[in-house]
Design a protein around this motif. Structure first.
Motif, short mmCIF file in Angstrom:
data_model
loop_
_atom_site.label_atom_id
_atom_site.label_comp_id
_atom_site.label_asym_id
_atom_site.label_seq_id
_atom_site.Cartn_x
_atom_site.Cartn_y
_atom_site.Cartn_z
N LEU A 85 12.52 -6.39 -8.27
CA LEU A 85 13.92 -6.63 -8.31
C LEU A 85 14.80 -5.79 -7.76
CD1 LEU A 85 13.50 -7.55 -12.12
CD2 LEU A 85 13.83 -8.94 -10.50
N SER A 86 15.87 -6.09 -7.56
CA SER A 86 16.95 -5.30 -6.86
C SER A 86 17.33 -4.02 -7.70
CB SER A 86 18.25 -5.94 -6.61
OG SER A 86 19.00 -6.37 -7.87
N GLU A 87 17.02 -4.28 -8.98
CA GLU A 87 17.33 -2.77 -9.87
C GLU A 87 15.99 -1.88 -9.83
OE1 GLU A 87 15.34 -4.77 -13.96
OE2 GLU A 87 17.28 -5.48 -13.24
N ASP A 88 15.04 -2.14 -8.73
CA ASP A 88 13.87 -1.40 -8.69
C ASP A 88 13.99 -0.57 -7.32
OD1 ASP A 88 12.44 -2.26 -10.93
OD2 ASP A 88 11.67 -3.92 -9.63
N LEU A 89 15.19 -0.70 -6.82
CA LEU A 89 15.39 -0.06 -5.31
C LEU A 89 15.49 1.41 -5.46
CD1 LEU A 89 16.20 -0.13 -2.46
CD2 LEU A 89 18.31 -0.43 -2.97
N ASP A 90 15.72 2.19 -6.42
CA ASP A 90 15.89 3.53 -6.71
C ASP A 90 14.59 4.07 -6.89
OD1 ASP A 90 18.67 3.69 -6.15
OD2 ASP A 90 18.98 3.63 -8.19
N SER A 91 13.90 3.33 -7.65
CA SER A 91 12.32 3.89 -7.85
C SER A 91 11.59 3.50 -6.99
CB SER A 91 11.77 2.93 -8.99
OG SER A 91 11.63 1.74 -8.85
N VAL A 92 11.73 2.74 -5.84
CA VAL A 92 10.55 2.56 -4.64
C VAL A 92 11.04 3.14 -3.44
CG1 VAL A 92 10.13 0.03 -5.60
CG2 VAL A 92 11.82 0.40 -3.92
N LYS A 93 12.32 3.87 -3.45
CA LYS A 93 12.70 4.62 -2.38
C LYS A 93 11.82 5.75 -2.18
CE LYS A 93 17.63 3.60 -2.13
NZ LYS A 93 19.04 4.15 -2.26
N GLY A 94 11.33 5.89 -1.01
CA GLY A 94 10.38 6.96 -0.61
C GLY A 94 8.67 6.58 -0.67
N LYS A 95 8.53 5.23 -1.09
CA LYS A 95 7.30 4.82 -1.02
C LYS A 95 6.96 4.47 0.04
CE LYS A 95 6.61 3.48 -5.82
NZ LYS A 95 5.52 4.15 -6.24
N LEU A 96 5.78 4.05 0.65
CA LEU A 96 5.27 3.64 2.18
C LEU A 96 4.66 2.10 1.97
CD1 LEU A 96 3.20 6.91 2.96
CD2 LEU A 96 5.68 6.48 3.34
N THR A 97 4.94 1.43 3.07
CA THR A 97 4.32 0.08 2.90
C THR A 97 2.59 0.41 3.19
OG1 THR A 97 4.80 0.16 5.55
CG2 THR A 97 6.43 -1.02 3.81
N ALA A 98 1.97 -0.64 2.61
CA ALA A 98 0.43 -0.56 2.57
C ALA A 98 0.18 -1.02 3.96
CB ALA A 98 -0.15 -1.17 1.37
N TYR A 99 0.74 -1.93 4.50
CA TYR A 99 0.37 -2.72 5.71
C TYR A 99 1.60 -3.33 6.14
CZ TYR A 99 0.27 -6.18 1.92
OH TYR A 99 0.30 -7.08 0.91
N TYR A 100 1.48 -4.07 7.37
CA TYR A 100 2.54 -4.67 7.91
C TYR A 100 3.11 -5.85 7.00
CZ TYR A 100 5.16 -8.01 10.84
OH TYR A 100 6.02 -8.74 11.59
N GLN A 111 2.50 -4.14 -2.42
CA GLN A 111 2.69 -3.95 -0.75
C GLN A 111 2.99 -2.47 -0.46
OE1 GLN A 111 5.57 -6.94 -0.09
NE2 GLN A 111 3.97 -8.23 1.09
N LEU A 112 3.53 -1.58 -1.78
CA LEU A 112 3.75 -0.46 -1.54
C LEU A 112 2.74 0.61 -2.28
CD1 LEU A 112 7.75 -0.91 -2.45
CD2 LEU A 112 6.36 -0.93 -0.47
N ILE A 113 2.70 1.96 -1.46
CA ILE A 113 1.79 2.82 -1.82
C ILE A 113 2.65 4.20 -2.15
CG2 ILE A 113 -0.21 1.72 -1.20
CD1 ILE A 113 -0.40 3.55 1.28
N ASP A 114 2.00 5.17 -2.87
CA ASP A 114 2.74 6.43 -3.08
C ASP A 114 2.81 7.30 -1.95
OD1 ASP A 114 3.88 5.68 -5.62
OD2 ASP A 114 1.87 6.34 -6.55
N GLU A 115 1.43 7.40 -1.23
CA GLU A 115 1.16 8.09 -0.13
C GLU A 115 0.12 7.71 0.80
OE1 GLU A 115 -2.55 10.58 -2.48
OE2 GLU A 115 -0.75 11.52 -1.95
N LYS A 116 0.21 7.99 1.89
CA LYS A 116 -0.68 7.59 3.02
C LYS A 116 -2.09 7.62 2.84
CE LYS A 116 -0.96 7.62 8.38
NZ LYS A 116 -0.49 8.17 9.36
N PRO A 117 -2.86 6.85 3.07
CA PRO A 117 -4.28 6.87 2.83
C PRO A 117 -4.90 7.97 3.94
CG PRO A 117 -3.85 4.46 2.85
CD PRO A 117 -2.87 5.31 3.30
N LYS A 118 -5.88 8.57 3.38
CA LYS A 118 -6.62 9.77 3.98
C LYS A 118 -7.39 9.00 5.20
CE LYS A 118 -6.59 12.81 0.17
NZ LYS A 118 -7.37 13.55 -0.56
N GLN A 119 -7.56 9.83 6.22
CA GLN A 119 -8.61 9.71 7.16
C GLN A 119 -9.96 9.39 6.92
OE1 GLN A 119 -8.36 8.50 10.83
NE2 GLN A 119 -6.30 7.74 10.59
#
Length: 293
Positions: A85-100, A111-119
């Motif tokens: 939802l639009s009200e979730d914008l503040d909570s998802v800022k800074g997260k990363l896209t899991a894929y394209y 579709q969002l993750i907290d940190e980049k997966p490790k190699q």
């Protein structure tokens, strides 16, 4: 007065048809009005969600910000609980896209993750008492493209040893010794796990597949049609997880003359094949092979 000439004025068949047509028309008007009223109500009953701002989409592992997403209204009946939802914008800022993620598409929670997966994340799961061994091999001799990370294999080692024999049958004569070379074969690893495979550039094949999955549909097919991709998924070495005892045993045979290793694939019944954890590329491969045919 003669009343026999007066005609009967009772309703005829045509009048009944006219009345029925009129009633049917009124019914259609009422139903149409109700449908339009409901559609108008649904159109005004909207939910504000988040969607991708760019028409080109968002690549994998890009930070979510005001520049990448925007608020967008959709009809409430199209909304599902996994949408952001639009009200979730503040909570998802800074997260990363899991894929394209495709351009102008609604954002979903998974579709969002907290940190980049490790190699080579599997390295972080290796038992601290175990070690990882790199073993060169010819993929054409070991099942071609059947062998995958997560498979279990049995490895036999063949090596040459010198066998001395006495020459002469008279016990009073001086004996001389001749050296014969014989071949011995032993089981080096009865069962050992293939954690990953390396291509000719010493790059992880598992990571190659992961990188392809991050691309959008068109770029993915373009890459998979290239000769470089086919070259990069041809393994030249195995990465094996074994105990210290197994690795020490391998070290004993590695330096022997004429050594060679025979690798066979074991049942997958109790295996956890890593490549199965990725979205399959089979459909994509079949699609572009079909186009070329």
């Amino acid at each position: 007065m003669d009343l026999s000439g007066i005609k009967s004025k009772t309703p005829n068949r045509h009048m009944f048809k006219r009345v029925a047509a009129l009633l049917f028309s009124i019914l259609i008007i009422v139903i149409s009005y109700m449908v339009m009223t409901k559609a108008s109500k649904d159109a005004n009953d909207v939910v504000e969600v988040l969607r991708v701002k760019s028409n080109e989409g968002i690549p994998a592992f890009v930070v979510i910000s005001d520049n990448t997403v925007e608020k967008y209204q959709i009809i409430k009946k199209e909304y599902t609980e996994d949408m952001l939802l639009s009200e979730d914008l503040d909570s998802v800022k800074g997260k990363l896209t899991a894929y394209y993620i495709r351009g102008n598409s609604v954002l979903y929670k998974d579709q969002l993750i907290d940190e980049k997966p490790k190699q080579n994340e599997w390295l972080y799961q290796v038992n601290e008492e175990n070690e990882v061994l790199t073993l060169p091999y010819n993929f054409l001799e070991v099942g071609g493209d059947i062998l995958m990370p997560g498979d279990r294999v049995r490895i036999r080692v063949s090596y040459e040893v010198d066998e001395k024999s006495a020459v002469g049958s008279n016990p009073n004569t001086i004996y001389s010794e001749s050296t014969n070379t014989i071949k011995k074969t032993e089981v080096l690893f009865d069962s050992i796990i293939v954690k990953d495979m390396l291509n000719s550039s010493s790059h992880s094949i598992y990571e190659v597949y992961k990188e392809v999955q991050k691309l959008n549909s068109q770029k993915k097919q373009d890459v998979m049609k290239s000769k470089d991709f086919l070259k990069n998924i041809q393994p030249k070495a195995l990465l094996l997880e074994g105990t210290s005892e197994q690795i020490n045993n391998y070290a004993k045979y590695k330096g022997l003359n004429g050594n060679s290793f025979l690798i066979t694939i074991l049942s997958r019944k109790d295996s956890d094949v890593i490549i199965d954890q990725l979205p399959t590329l089979e459909n994509e491969v079949e699609s572009w092979i079909g186009e070329e045919d």
